[in-house]
Design an enzyme around this catalytic site. Structure first.
Site, short mmCIF file in Angstrom:
data_model
loop_
_atom_site.label_atom_id
_atom_site.label_comp_id
_atom_site.label_asym_id
_atom_site.label_seq_id
_atom_site.Cartn_x
_atom_site.Cartn_y
_atom_site.Cartn_z
N ASN A 264 -13.24 6.52 5.97
CA ASN A 264 -13.38 5.54 7.26
C ASN A 264 -12.45 5.84 8.44
O ASN A 264 -12.58 5.57 9.34
CB ASN A 264 -13.19 4.12 6.59
CG ASN A 264 -14.31 3.65 5.90
OD1 ASN A 264 -15.50 4.16 6.34
ND2 ASN A 264 -14.09 2.74 4.74
N HIS B 198 -4.74 6.10 -0.92
CA HIS B 198 -5.18 6.07 0.52
C HIS B 198 -4.08 6.35 1.69
O HIS B 198 -4.31 6.40 2.67
CB HIS B 198 -5.79 4.65 0.74
CG HIS B 198 -7.10 4.85 1.52
ND1 HIS B 198 -7.83 5.86 1.66
CD2 HIS B 198 -7.52 3.73 2.31
CE1 HIS B 198 -8.83 5.55 2.25
NE2 HIS B 198 -8.92 4.22 2.75
N TYR C 238 0.78 -0.98 -0.05
CA TYR C 238 -0.02 -0.02 -0.19
C TYR C 238 0.87 1.25 -0.06
O TYR C 238 0.25 2.32 -0.06
CB TYR C 238 -0.87 0.09 1.03
CG TYR C 238 -2.05 -1.15 1.25
CD1 TYR C 238 -2.80 -1.26 0.32
CD2 TYR C 238 -2.03 -1.99 2.36
CE1 TYR C 238 -3.69 -2.42 0.43
CE2 TYR C 238 -2.64 -3.00 2.50
CZ TYR C 238 -3.70 -2.97 1.48
OH TYR C 238 -4.59 -4.27 1.60
#
Length: 201
Positions: free
Chosen positions: A126, A33, A28
């Site tokens: 989130n 993100h 990631y």
């Protein structure tokens, strides 16, 4: 001008928590993100600290930035549980929400754009949702880092935010991260309006 050691000397009680949001796995690292993590990395490079200790469920550093002692966090909880790390550190150091500055990705902004806010809703993010829930407050400042809109409405949102920046986007992203780091110093000095006037897109 302060020397490297003076800049880094963490003396006195911590005044602020600075936290970048992201996901810890290597796959990631350069995804949209993980813009919050990328912002912390840029700040670390400029200010001479390294968040390399595991504390408060985060990669952690304790450093001075512009004369202010700051606790810097990269939560390792995965995005949806980011609030657990922030709340743990805030409770330990008795730091109120208004002194917790969060860096995170925003799909409503083009790559290279920033939006600084004193407080606000979670906006469907989130990580911010988790922080609001754990702190019991949305009254914390934040720097939103533009990662671009989905290429088309049917594009899966998770696939989009977990996609990598392109080489061309990297140029605009790096400029935005430089501006975010400059904004941090203003915010720590209580000059939030000036930071917004200078760097909001």
């Amino acid at each position: 001008m302060s020397s490297f050691k003076e800049t880094n000397a963490a003396v006195g009680a911590p005044e602020f928590i600075l936290a970048g949001l992201g996901n810890p796995d290597k796959k990631y690292e350069h995804t949209r993100h993980n813009s919050g993590f990328l912002c912390v990395d840029k700040l670390a490079e400029k200010e001479g600290f390294t968040p390399n200790r595991l504390k408060f469920k985060s990669m952690f550093a304790d450093a001075r930035i512009g004369g202010h002692r700051c606790i810097i966090l990269k939560p390792q909880t995965y995005m949806n549980l980011s609030g657990e790390a922030i709340q743990e550190a805030a409770a330990f150091y008795k730091i109120p929400p208004e002194r917790i500055l969060i860096f995170f990705d925003d799909i409503s902004l083009d790559v290279g754009k920033l939006r600084i806010r004193r407080k606000g809703s979670h906006g469907g993010h989130n990580g911010i949702k988790s922080i609001v829930s754990c702190l019991g407050s949305s009254d914390f400042p934040r720097i939103k880092i533009g990662v671009g809109k989905k290429p088309h409405p049917d594009y899966d949102l998770a696939d989009w935010v977990l996609s990598n920046f392109t080489k061309q986007e990297d140029i605009a992203l790096n400029e935005a991260l430089d501006n975010a780091c400059a904004a941090v110093r203003l915010i720590l000095d209580g000059k939030v309006d000036e930071a917004m006037n200078r760097y909001n897109s």
